[in-house]
Scaffold this active site. Structure first.
Site, PDB file in Angstrom:
ATOM      1  N   CYS A 397       0.685  -0.724   0.326  1.00 42.36           N
ATOM      2  CA  CYS A 397      -0.171  -0.630  -0.108  1.00 42.36           C
ATOM      3  C   CYS A 397       0.846   1.494   0.448  1.00 42.36           C
ATOM      4  CB  CYS A 397      -0.902   0.151   0.993  1.00 42.36           C
ATOM      5  SG  CYS A 397      -2.201   1.220   0.673  1.00 42.36           S
ATOM      6  N   HIS A 524      -3.559  -4.732   1.111  1.00 42.03           N
ATOM      7  CA  HIS A 524      -2.833  -5.873   1.982  1.00 42.03           C
ATOM      8  C   HIS A 524      -2.831  -7.307   1.938  1.00 42.03           C
ATOM      9  CE1 HIS A 524      -2.693  -1.810   4.253  1.00 42.03           C
ATOM     10  NE2 HIS A 524      -3.467  -1.628   3.312  1.00 42.03           N
ATOM     11  N   GLU A 526      -1.461  -9.424   3.727  1.00 42.37           N
ATOM     12  CA  GLU A 526      -1.618  -9.697   5.290  1.00 42.37           C
ATOM     13  C   GLU A 526      -3.116  -9.932   5.079  1.00 42.37           C
ATOM     14  OE1 GLU A 526      -0.901  -6.749   4.027  1.00 42.37           O
ATOM     15  OE2 GLU A 526      -1.836  -4.836   5.804  1.00 42.37           O
TER      16      GLU A 526
END
Ligand code: GLN
Length: 560
Positions: A397, A524, A526
């Site tokens: 990001c 993202h 994650e």
């Protein structure tokens, strides 16, 4: 619906979230379908406006919900996809009550905490608990509700009262209350102290709730005498007093609960006979592998909120999942981006030298998401260092936007290239404000939640890592994006945008083909990483750090 309520006493930060999600894991291992709700009694409507410095990471859901990081734990532990409504806050409840009041739904009545706010809480819980979150149809068997904060907090009172009423309406057979507490040991005498727990249970009972189980946090295992004392004073059978002592890693917590037969106590309380004995083979294997890892890989995390590691909790977890898949222990070196900056060489030379030494010792560099201009110069230096020295780089990001700014400045000679977020007057606006909705309103202009990225070519590292699929759905949380008008010059310079959104206007993934692993993503990755199922990008990043990416990609070339 059967409810398991997890409350906390004595102090905050006891690991109530981990305990509640571990209870969910054990019940799931018994063949039950589990969902969860997190209650945060604060007045913020959601976690979106809260500082990661104070509160830790803002977790983002598929539906764009910006929620408490505990929901990340539930998603990872239970392998579910939650909705924004699975996070209840005082702000959300009051907003819904006030909207109803304005609509005239209360028919001229005085609107009060009891019954109107408590009814709103009960209705919310009842309607959200039946939403399927595990990809199957129909409601789950059990809903684990975690009440944030500590019993006795003024803010949590309406929730406690609503939960008491919920217990009364669904009946004892459908409700199990687990109270998480702390058993401290005082230095000189070394005795395990039960008094704080006694007090917090008394407080809970005064509010009309009696715990069925106690989950006691302690450094060392609880002594039998301590358990007996707790049982006697807290009105909980000895067999229902669970002990969560310190363990080497949090994956042991479900095992600890299983070993103490927590599932039997919970299932008995809930009168659930259809459950099977818990199958936790995978968990056991993973927890043991984690303990046994010796080789490590050094990952430099160059960010803004490095003081509180919870600020990047999902990134840390995603690194862990990827490292374990490579039989490695992650060793995260936190670098405050501002320490890398030239100003710091003058003002805090020691910190500057240490930061650079740490960066140079790392096998790979990660620049995670963030907002605001603090540390941006340092992040740009880190991206430059990684690009010029062929060190694997993953920019997430903000980290992707940083790599675009750095490339434009260093390679294309646009000295003042910047993001509109940091310099509204920049002549080379390589990153710009690109709202999906309104261009005039700041509120709700963030691009949030799951969006599709289409790979532009199969011939790039990321497409191969995502098993040659044509697209990938990942979660977003940003306001600024690569300026589509600058894409041409950036690509001519050698930076390739290999993933774009469906309109082709939003750049989602960049790569530098001349570099072993230089990847920036606007999303993202994650947030969707899971134990045993690491995010493809994190896996690629770690493989690149240990020089095994090429071998891995050629082995998995056919999408296997
Ligand atoms: N601040 C940047 C933006 O709003 C990056 C956001 C992020 O990293 N999550 O686009």
């Amino acid at each position: 619906m059967k409810y398991v309520l997890v409350t906390g006493g004595v102090v905050s930060g006891l690991g109530k979230g981990v305990t509640a999600s571990s209870v969910g894991v054990v019940l799931k291992a018994c063949g039950l379908r589990v969902t969860s709700i997190k209650i945060d009694p604060y007045l913020n409507r959601d976690a979106g406006t809260m500082s990661p410095f104070e509160h830790g990471e803002v977790f983002v859901l598929d539906d764009g919900g910006e929620v408490d990081l505990d929901l990340g734990n539930y998603e990872r532990f239970l392998d579910v996809t939650l909705t924004k409504d699975n996070n209840i806050t005082t702000g959300k409840i009051y907003q819904s009550v006030l909207e109803k009041e304005r609509r005239g739904d209360y028919l001229g009545k005085t609107v009060q905490v009891v019954p109107h706010v408590t009814d709103a809480i009960k209705n919310w819980i009842e309607s959200v608990s039946v939403i399927p979150v595990d990809g199957k149809e129909g409601p789950a068997d059990v809903c684990v509700i975690e009440l944030g904060g500590t019993v006795g907090d003024i803010e949590s009172m309406p929730f406690i009262e609503a939960l008491r009423q919920l217990l009364f309406s669904v009946g004892q057979d459908n409700f199990c209350l687990i109270h998480v507490s702390l058993i401290p040991v005082l230095g000189v005498v070394g005795e395990q102290k039960t008094k704080p727990t006694q007090h917090s249970v008394r407080e809970l009972r005064a509010l009309g709730l009696t715990p069925h189980l106690l989950a006691c946090r302690s450094a060392q295992p609880l002594l039998e005498t301590t358990k007996e004392k707790l049982s006697q004073f807290c009105h909980v059978p000895v067999g229902n007093i669970l002990n969560i002592h310190d363990v080497p890693n949090i994956w042991h917590v479900p095992l600890l609960l299983r070993n103490q037969n927590a599932h039997n106590s919970i299932l008995k309380q809930l009168n659930l006979s259809k459950a099977t004995p818990p199958d936790l083979q995978e968990w056991t294997k993973r927890a043991e592998i984690f303990d046994s890892l010796t080789n490590s890989v050094r990952i430099a995390m160059v960010g803004k909120y490095v003081g509180l590691t919870d600020s990047y909790l999902s990134v840390v977890k995603a690194l862990l999942h990827a490292c374990i898949a490579c039989s490695l222990k992650p060793s995260v070196d936190w670098i405050a981006a501002s320490d890398l900056e030239d100003d710091s060489a003058v003002l805090t030379p020691e910190a500057h030298a240490t930061a650079w030494k740490t960066l140079r010792n790392a096998a790979c560099v990660l620049v995670p998401g963030g907002f605001g201009d603090r540390g941006v110069k340092g992040m740009i230096l880190a991206a430059k260092y990684a690009r010029e020295n062929n060190v694997p780089y993953l920019g997430i990001c903000l980290g992707m936007q940083i790599s675009v700014i750095e490339f434009a400045r260093s390679v294309l000679g646009m000295e003042r290239a910047n993001s509109e977020e940091f310099d509204t007057q920049t002549p080379d606006r390589v990153v710009m404000f690109m709202p999906e909705g309104s261009t005039t309103h700041m509120g709700s202009t963030m691009r949030l939640g799951s969006r599709r990225t289409l790979f532009q070519t199969p011939d790039c590292i990321t497409a191969k890592l995502y098993h040659n699929s044509e697209y990938v759905d990942e979660r977003h949380r940003h306001r600024y994006e690569v300026n589509p008008h600058m894409v041409g010059v950036l690509e001519e310079g050698g930076l390739k945008f290999v993933g774009k959104d469906e309109s082709g206007q939003r750049m989602e993934i960049l790569e530098l083909p001349s570099h072993p692993f230089y990847v920036g993503v606007q999303f993202h990755p994650e947030f969707k990483s899971r134990p045993g199922r690491p995010s493809a990008l994190f896996l690629g990043f770690i493989l690149a750090a240990i020089g095994q990416l090429e071998a891995y990609l050629s082995q998995h070339q056919n999408g296997s």
